[in-house]
Design a protein around this motif. Structure first.
Motif, PDB file in Angstrom:
ATOM      1  N   THR A  30      60.473  39.766 -74.105  1.00  0.00           N
ATOM      2  CA  THR A  30      59.797  41.025 -73.781  1.00  0.00           C
ATOM      3  C   THR A  30      58.669  41.241 -74.777  1.00  0.00           C
ATOM      4  O   THR A  30      58.358  40.355 -75.584  1.00  0.00           O
ATOM      5  CB  THR A  30      60.814  42.188 -73.817  1.00  0.00           C
ATOM      6  OG1 THR A  30      60.198  43.344 -73.266  1.00  0.00           O
ATOM      7  CG2 THR A  30      61.327  42.496 -75.219  1.00  0.00           C
ATOM      8  N   ARG A 219      64.132  49.600 -60.007  1.00  0.00           N
ATOM      9  CA  ARG A 219      63.162  50.254 -59.110  1.00  0.00           C
ATOM     10  C   ARG A 219      63.839  51.256 -58.184  1.00  0.00           C
ATOM     11  O   ARG A 219      63.292  52.320 -57.907  1.00  0.00           O
ATOM     12  CB  ARG A 219      62.429  49.212 -58.268  1.00  0.00           C
ATOM     13  CG  ARG A 219      61.360  48.507 -59.042  1.00  0.00           C
ATOM     14  CD  ARG A 219      60.505  47.670 -58.129  1.00  0.00           C
ATOM     15  NE  ARG A 219      59.612  46.857 -58.917  1.00  0.00           N
ATOM     16  CZ  ARG A 219      58.672  46.088 -58.397  1.00  0.00           C
ATOM     17  NH1 ARG A 219      58.523  46.004 -57.096  1.00  0.00           N
ATOM     18  NH2 ARG A 219      57.885  45.387 -59.190  1.00  0.00           N
ATOM     19  N   ASN A 256      63.060  57.446 -68.692  1.00  0.00           N
ATOM     20  CA  ASN A 256      61.773  56.765 -68.549  1.00  0.00           C
ATOM     21  C   ASN A 256      60.670  57.820 -68.593  1.00  0.00           C
ATOM     22  O   ASN A 256      60.707  58.786 -67.824  1.00  0.00           O
ATOM     23  CB  ASN A 256      61.742  56.006 -67.210  1.00  0.00           C
ATOM     24  CG  ASN A 256      60.512  55.139 -67.080  1.00  0.00           C
ATOM     25  OD1 ASN A 256      59.398  55.571 -67.383  1.00  0.00           O
ATOM     26  ND2 ASN A 256      60.705  53.904 -66.646  1.00  0.00           N
ATOM     27  N   ASN A 283      66.882  55.497 -74.166  1.00  0.00           N
ATOM     28  CA  ASN A 283      67.775  56.192 -73.235  1.00  0.00           C
ATOM     29  C   ASN A 283      69.185  56.205 -73.840  1.00  0.00           C
ATOM     30  O   ASN A 283      69.862  55.175 -73.871  1.00  0.00           O
ATOM     31  CB  ASN A 283      67.757  55.452 -71.892  1.00  0.00           C
ATOM     32  CG  ASN A 283      68.699  56.055 -70.864  1.00  0.00           C
ATOM     33  OD1 ASN A 283      69.550  56.871 -71.193  1.00  0.00           O
ATOM     34  ND2 ASN A 283      68.549  55.630 -69.622  1.00  0.00           N
TER      35      ASN A 283
HETATM   36  O1  UT7 Z   1      69.781  56.403 -67.373  1.00  0.00           O
HETATM   37  C1  UT7 Z   1      69.961  55.735 -66.193  1.00  0.00           C
HETATM   38  C2  UT7 Z   1      68.816  55.925 -65.268  1.00  0.00           C
HETATM   39  N1  UT7 Z   1      67.938  54.780 -65.381  1.00  0.00           N
HETATM   40  C3  UT7 Z   1      66.668  54.876 -65.006  1.00  0.00           C
HETATM   41  O2  UT7 Z   1      66.213  55.924 -64.633  1.00  0.00           O
HETATM   42  C4  UT7 Z   1      65.818  53.628 -65.005  1.00  0.00           C
HETATM   43  C5  UT7 Z   1      64.879  53.663 -63.806  1.00  0.00           C
HETATM   44  N2  UT7 Z   1      64.040  52.488 -63.729  1.00  0.00           N
HETATM   45  C6  UT7 Z   1      63.090  52.200 -64.633  1.00  0.00           C
HETATM   46  O3  UT7 Z   1      62.938  52.905 -65.596  1.00  0.00           O
HETATM   47  C7  UT7 Z   1      62.184  51.019 -64.378  1.00  0.00           C
HETATM   48  O4  UT7 Z   1      62.465  50.488 -63.097  1.00  0.00           O
HETATM   49  C8  UT7 Z   1      62.309  49.902 -65.446  1.00  0.00           C
HETATM   50  C9  UT7 Z   1      61.735  50.382 -66.770  1.00  0.00           C
HETATM   51  C10 UT7 Z   1      63.779  49.544 -65.621  1.00  0.00           C
HETATM   52  C11 UT7 Z   1      61.549  48.658 -65.018  1.00  0.00           C
HETATM   53  O5  UT7 Z   1      60.191  48.994 -64.763  1.00  0.00           O
HETATM   54  P1  UT7 Z   1      59.514  48.502 -63.402  1.00  0.00           P
HETATM   55  O6  UT7 Z   1      58.113  48.881 -63.464  1.00  0.00           O
HETATM   56  O7  UT7 Z   1      60.328  49.022 -62.266  1.00  0.00           O
HETATM   57  O8  UT7 Z   1      59.621  46.938 -63.523  1.00  0.00           O
HETATM   58  P2  UT7 Z   1      60.321  45.905 -62.543  1.00  0.00           P
HETATM   59  O9  UT7 Z   1      61.805  45.950 -62.682  1.00  0.00           O
HETATM   60  O10 UT7 Z   1      59.767  46.044 -61.181  1.00  0.00           O
HETATM   61  O11 UT7 Z   1      59.811  44.525 -63.177  1.00  0.00           O
HETATM   62  C12 UT7 Z   1      58.428  44.204 -63.199  1.00  0.00           C
HETATM   63  C13 UT7 Z   1      58.261  42.863 -63.900  1.00  0.00           C
HETATM   64  C14 UT7 Z   1      59.162  41.776 -63.353  1.00  0.00           C
HETATM   65  O12 UT7 Z   1      58.451  40.552 -63.417  1.00  0.00           O
HETATM   66  P3  UT7 Z   1      57.752  39.960 -62.090  1.00  0.00           P
HETATM   67  O13 UT7 Z   1      58.863  39.792 -61.091  1.00  0.00           O
HETATM   68  O14 UT7 Z   1      56.746  40.973 -61.678  1.00  0.00           O
HETATM   69  O15 UT7 Z   1      57.170  38.682 -62.584  1.00  0.00           O
HETATM   70  C15 UT7 Z   1      60.305  41.737 -64.339  1.00  0.00           C
HETATM   71  O16 UT7 Z   1      60.931  40.463 -64.409  1.00  0.00           O
HETATM   72  O17 UT7 Z   1      58.600  43.023 -65.282  1.00  0.00           O
HETATM   73  C16 UT7 Z   1      59.567  42.022 -65.640  1.00  0.00           C
HETATM   74  N3  UT7 Z   1      60.423  42.584 -66.659  1.00  0.00           N
HETATM   75  C17 UT7 Z   1      60.124  42.536 -67.967  1.00  0.00           C
HETATM   76  N4  UT7 Z   1      59.071  41.998 -68.625  1.00  0.00           N
HETATM   77  C18 UT7 Z   1      59.060  42.150 -69.967  1.00  0.00           C
HETATM   78  C19 UT7 Z   1      61.619  43.235 -66.515  1.00  0.00           C
HETATM   79  N5  UT7 Z   1      62.082  43.603 -67.713  1.00  0.00           N
HETATM   80  C20 UT7 Z   1      61.184  43.183 -68.636  1.00  0.00           C
HETATM   81  C21 UT7 Z   1      61.109  43.306 -70.032  1.00  0.00           C
HETATM   82  N6  UT7 Z   1      60.027  42.759 -70.659  1.00  0.00           N
HETATM   83  N7  UT7 Z   1      62.055  43.935 -70.762  1.00  0.00           N
END
Ligand code: UT7
Length: 329
Positions: A30, A219, A256, A283
């Protein structure tokens, strides 16, 4: 005295701080930029030797009692909202807190509503005071989610931190808690759950084949969170007969920064009213609302008469909104 108000607040964070760069150095795939951009998190605190859900809960509870000026023997019920009980099953963390803080032989129990646990516990304690003999309740939300995170999953491990927050609720001559809306939808249980999977990687890098851990469809959770919070807050404001303009502070569950900003925009809440501790603590699950409330209190930002909206959401799926009038001066 038919009303119930918050008369004390406190919090406790583990001593070990872990920054985003520390996670990168630990080997998580990350970056500081990604974590800040997608969540608003800069650091989190994680329990180490001698710390646990119980020590955090006791620390926060002790501070809330001192802040309220209420003696342990005057507490009539102890509720601990947690997803990481000190013991799996029993004794409850609340019973251990009752003993550690020298509280009498009053009801003490844990409450499981994931990140919405603080709101659920507040409402439960409220009814203990209005419907029973308790004059004061100690409500604690404490979680050490680092112990149920798979540190090999970068989609979850960068988000969570450990901590505890607490309030004392007391019978009052004037209204404190003004409106409470609690909800659940078990059909969404799968999008955020603690379950068995591949051997869990601990923060220290060992592997535990039997340990359950957090799975999250980020998501989907994001989308459901935004929709449910908007409905719940709208209902709460209608119930109280006020508008977003009347609110002084809004304390969202710190999951978030983007969720808080999107919801704030949809509800026409001025950005400066959104209380945020996510950058420094991440969180902290159920604890995030009372930790953030305590942060406001320590800044001297809470004044008698302020309207404070507290909004939880998380696993279950559960969500809830609590509106309080701050009565402490
Ligand atoms: O308290 C419980 C309640 N929880 C929440 O409310 C969490 C709600 N969700 C979120 O906050 C967001 O969905 C996250 C912060 C968890 C993720 O953000 P996102 O913009 O939805 O990212 P994503 O899961 O769609 O992932 C986008 C990209 C992916 O790569 P590709 O497929 O586009 O190549 C992931 O593999 O980011 C990648 N990714 C990361 N990259 C760097 C996922 N985690 C990481 C990371 N570092 N830690």
């Amino acid at each position: 005295m038919s009303y119930v108000a918050i008369t004390g607040v406190g919090s406790c964070l583990p001593k070990r701080q872990v920054t985003n760069d520390d996670l990168v150095a630990r080997g998580v795939d990350t970056s500081d930029d990604w974590i800040r951009d997608r969540s608003g998190i800069g650091a989190r605190h994680i329990v180490s030797e001698g710390e646990s859900t119980l020590t955090l809960a006791v620390g926060a509870g002790r501070m809330a009692l001192a802040n309220a000026g209420v003696a342990p023997e005057d507490i009539g019920v102890v509720i601990v909202a947690t997803s990481t009980q000190e013991y799996a099953g029993f004794p409850s963390t609340a019973c251990l807190v009752q003993h550690e803080l020298g509280i009498g032989s009053v009801p003490a129990f844990d409450m499981a509503a994931a990140c919405t646990g603080f709101n659920y516990a507040l409402t439960t304690a409220h009814h203990f005071i209005t419907g029973g003999p308790a004059k004061h309740a100690l409500v604690i939300a404490a979680d050490a989610l680092s112990s149920i995170i798979n540190w090999a999953d970068r989609g979850t491990c960068v988000l969570f931190g450990d901590g505890a927050g607490a309030v004392v609720l007391s019978a009052s001559d004037s209204p404190g808690i003004l409106s409470e809306q609690l909800y659940s939808d078990g059909s969404l249980g799968d999008i955020l759950k603690v379950d068995q999977g591949e051997p869990r990687e601990t923060f220290e890098g060992t592997h535990d084949a039997l340990a359950p851990y957090v799975f999250m469809e980020g998501r989907k959770v994001f989308k459901v969170a935004v929709e449910s919070i908007v409905k719940s807050v709208t209902h709460c404001l209608l119930d109280a007969g006020i508008t977003a303009d009347d609110l002084t502070h809004v304390v969202f569950h710190q999951a978030n920064q983007r969720i808080m900003s999107v919801v704030g925009d949809k509800l026409n809440i001025a950005p400066e009213k959104l209380a945020m501790t996510i950058e420094k603590y991440g969180n902290t699950s159920a604890a995030s609302i009372p930790i953030t409330l305590d942060d406001l209190n320590k800044q001297g930002a809470l004044k008698a008469g302020d309207l404070v909206l507290m909004v939880g959401f998380g696993g279950g799926f559960t969500w809830a909104t609590t509106l309080v009038k701050w009565t402490k001066s």
